[in-house]
Design a protein around this motif. Structure first.
Motif, PDB file in Angstrom:
ATOM      1  N   ASP A  42       0.828  -1.206   0.000  1.00 21.96           N
ATOM      2  CA  ASP A  42       0.000   0.000   0.000  1.00 21.96           C
ATOM      3  C   ASP A  42       0.859   1.251   0.000  1.00 21.96           C
ATOM      4  OD1 ASP A  42      -2.217  -1.503  -0.037  1.00 21.96           O
ATOM      5  OD2 ASP A  42      -2.622  -1.402   2.110  1.00 21.96           O
ATOM      6  N   LYS A  43       0.185   2.367   0.047  1.00 20.90           N
ATOM      7  CA  LYS A  43       0.852   3.664   0.022  1.00 20.90           C
ATOM      8  C   LYS A  43       2.065   3.712   0.960  1.00 20.90           C
ATOM      9  CE  LYS A  43      -0.699   8.508   0.387  1.00 20.90           C
ATOM     10  NZ  LYS A  43       0.577   9.006   0.701  1.00 20.90           N
ATOM     11  N   ALA A  44       3.173   4.216   0.432  1.00 19.82           N
ATOM     12  CA  ALA A  44       4.395   4.279   1.233  1.00 19.82           C
ATOM     13  C   ALA A  44       4.331   5.425   2.237  1.00 19.82           C
ATOM     14  CB  ALA A  44       5.583   4.465   0.306  1.00 19.82           C
ATOM     15  N   MET A  45       5.060   5.266   3.338  1.00 17.33           N
ATOM     16  CA  MET A  45       5.129   6.342   4.329  1.00 17.33           C
ATOM     17  C   MET A  45       6.210   7.355   3.931  1.00 17.33           C
ATOM     18  SD  MET A  45       5.703   6.028   8.440  1.00 17.33           S
ATOM     19  CE  MET A  45       4.025   6.039   9.017  1.00 17.33           C
ATOM     20  N   PHE A  46       7.315   6.838   3.376  1.00 23.87           N
ATOM     21  CA  PHE A  46       8.441   7.708   3.000  1.00 23.87           C
ATOM     22  C   PHE A  46       8.551   7.770   1.478  1.00 23.87           C
ATOM     23  CE2 PHE A  46       9.194   6.197   7.208  1.00 23.87           C
ATOM     24  CZ  PHE A  46       9.753   7.280   7.880  1.00 23.87           C
ATOM     25  N   SER A  47       8.906   8.950   0.969  1.00 22.25           N
ATOM     26  CA  SER A  47       9.076   9.087  -0.480  1.00 22.25           C
ATOM     27  C   SER A  47      10.317   8.313  -0.909  1.00 22.25           C
ATOM     28  CB  SER A  47       9.234  10.567  -0.856  1.00 22.25           C
ATOM     29  OG  SER A  47      10.486  11.033  -0.397  1.00 22.25           O
ATOM     30  N   MET A  48      10.406   8.022  -2.195  1.00 24.05           N
ATOM     31  CA  MET A  48      11.582   7.312  -2.721  1.00 24.05           C
ATOM     32  C   MET A  48      12.851   8.109  -2.403  1.00 24.05           C
ATOM     33  SD  MET A  48      10.607   4.565  -4.402  1.00 24.05           S
ATOM     34  CE  MET A  48      11.420   4.074  -5.897  1.00 24.05           C
ATOM     35  N   GLU A  49      12.780   9.429  -2.582  1.00 27.66           N
ATOM     36  CA  GLU A  49      13.956  10.291  -2.350  1.00 27.66           C
ATOM     37  C   GLU A  49      14.398  10.198  -0.897  1.00 27.66           C
ATOM     38  OE1 GLU A  49      11.050  11.463  -3.748  1.00 27.66           O
ATOM     39  OE2 GLU A  49      11.824  11.255  -5.792  1.00 27.66           O
ATOM     40  N   ASP A  50      13.428  10.243   0.014  1.00 28.15           N
ATOM     41  CA  ASP A  50      13.761  10.162   1.445  1.00 28.15           C
ATOM     42  C   ASP A  50      14.384   8.812   1.776  1.00 28.15           C
ATOM     43  OD1 ASP A  50      13.001  12.665   2.118  1.00 28.15           O
ATOM     44  OD2 ASP A  50      11.030  12.122   2.912  1.00 28.15           O
ATOM     45  N   ARG A  51      13.815   7.764   1.200  1.00 26.14           N
ATOM     46  CA  ARG A  51      14.322   6.419   1.508  1.00 26.14           C
ATOM     47  C   ARG A  51      15.774   6.277   1.037  1.00 26.14           C
ATOM     48  NH1 ARG A  51       9.715   2.600  -0.734  1.00 26.14           N
ATOM     49  NH2 ARG A  51       8.529   4.420  -1.329  1.00 26.14           N
ATOM     50  N   VAL A  52      16.044   6.780  -0.162  1.00 27.29           N
ATOM     51  CA  VAL A  52      17.419   6.711  -0.702  1.00 27.29           C
ATOM     52  C   VAL A  52      18.358   7.519   0.196  1.00 27.29           C
ATOM     53  CG1 VAL A  52      18.885   7.474  -2.623  1.00 27.29           C
ATOM     54  CG2 VAL A  52      16.732   6.294  -3.098  1.00 27.29           C
ATOM     55  N   ARG A  53      17.926   8.715   0.553  1.00 31.94           N
ATOM     56  CA  ARG A  53      18.779   9.594   1.371  1.00 31.94           C
ATOM     57  C   ARG A  53      19.062   8.978   2.739  1.00 31.94           C
ATOM     58  NH1 ARG A  53      17.277  13.107   4.417  1.00 31.94           N
ATOM     59  NH2 ARG A  53      15.152  13.101   3.621  1.00 31.94           N
ATOM     60  N   LEU A  54      18.035   8.399   3.347  1.00 31.53           N
ATOM     61  CA  LEU A  54      18.204   7.786   4.677  1.00 31.53           C
ATOM     62  C   LEU A  54      19.176   6.596   4.599  1.00 31.53           C
ATOM     63  CD1 LEU A  54      14.486   7.908   5.872  1.00 31.53           C
ATOM     64  CD2 LEU A  54      16.399   9.099   6.956  1.00 31.53           C
ATOM     65  N   ILE A  55      19.041   5.787   3.554  1.00 31.88           N
ATOM     66  CA  ILE A  55      19.947   4.626   3.420  1.00 31.88           C
ATOM     67  C   ILE A  55      21.377   5.123   3.202  1.00 31.88           C
ATOM     68  CG2 ILE A  55      20.489   2.506   2.159  1.00 31.88           C
ATOM     69  CD1 ILE A  55      17.507   2.374   1.336  1.00 31.88           C
ATOM     70  N   ARG A  56      21.526   6.145   2.347  1.00 33.11           N
ATOM     71  CA  ARG A  56      22.878   6.671   2.086  1.00 33.11           C
ATOM     72  C   ARG A  56      23.526   7.132   3.388  1.00 33.11           C
ATOM     73  NH1 ARG A  56      21.569   9.728  -3.401  1.00 33.11           N
ATOM     74  NH2 ARG A  56      21.970   7.967  -4.777  1.00 33.11           N
ATOM     75  N   LYS A  57      22.747   7.832   4.207  1.00 31.45           N
ATOM     76  CA  LYS A  57      23.278   8.369   5.461  1.00 31.45           C
ATOM     77  C   LYS A  57      23.697   7.249   6.415  1.00 31.45           C
ATOM     78  CE  LYS A  57      21.952  12.098   8.571  1.00 31.45           C
ATOM     79  NZ  LYS A  57      20.849  12.990   8.938  1.00 31.45           N
ATOM     80  N   ALA A  58      22.958   6.148   6.380  1.00 26.15           N
ATOM     81  CA  ALA A  58      23.225   5.047   7.320  1.00 26.15           C
ATOM     82  C   ALA A  58      24.298   4.085   6.826  1.00 26.15           C
ATOM     83  CB  ALA A  58      21.920   4.275   7.565  1.00 26.15           C
TER      84      ALA A  58
END
Ligand code: ADP
Length: 172
Positions: A42-58
């Motif tokens: 279903d509908k995502a909570m985080f945008s694709m951009e946010d998800r990519v950015r969060l993974i990059r940071k971690a």
């Protein structure tokens, strides 16, 4: 070069995912973590951009890992990236059925693609993005579930995602 793709929704990334990335990075020369649109969710909570950015940071501590996103078929993405391996994490029996079907389907589509499974670390076996989203919905504490360096941001973004219904309670 042995190149692997770690596909997933990562909505949001958890410590369980991070553990899989770290272990895959030891097994392969390059690991491409790719945020995919999962039409079955279903509908995502985080945008694709946010998800990519969060993974990059971690994942800044993993030198042979890159993070990207893709909307399309996984086998096409792997071919485009010249990746011969797909890495998926396995938690419980319930994951197995789904992952087994996916791996067989991939093999049918492209015989050169191998799906490799990394068994969850028992510390993270109960962790799922959907569980975390539920916690975020209702303001629960997600300490120890997501990478510490992105915890605050996940909590803030999750709270403002608009996916969260207002708390309701019927008094008796
Ligand atoms: P998808 O929508 O593709 O299933 P997810 O983000 O839910 O994407 O999961 C991506 C991959 O990470 C899947 O292979 C899933 O089984 C695995 N995974 C999820 N949580 C964990 C965990 N706690 N430990 C190990 N693997 C996990």
């Amino acid at each position: 070069m042995r190149r692997a793709v770690c596909p997933g929704s990562f909505d949001p990334v958890t410590l369980g995912h991070l553990d899989v990335f770290e272990r895959a990075s030891v097994m392969f020369d390059e690991v491409i973590v790719s945020v995919f649109v999962n039409p079955g969710k279903d509908k995502a909570m985080f945008s694709m951009e946010d998800r990519v950015r969060l993974i990059r940071k971690a994942t800044t501590h993993i030198p042979n890992l890159v993070v990207t996103s893709f909307s399309g078929l996984l086998n096409e993405f792997c071919r485009e990236q010249k990746a011969q391996f797909i890495v998926r994490g396995l938690r419980a029996f319930t994951d197995f059925e789904y992952e087994f079907q996916r791996a067989l389907l991939m093999k049918k589509i492209d015989r050169d693609l191998e799906t490799v499974f990394i068994m969850t670390d028992e510390r993270y076996s109960c962790l799922s993005s959907s569980g975390i989203r539920e916690m975020l919905y209702f303001g629960g504490d997600i300490t120890g579930f997501v990478p510490e360096c992105i915890q605050k941001e996940i909590m803030e973004r999750g709270a403002h995602s608009g996916v969260c219904p207002k708390k309701v309670r019927e008094d008796r």
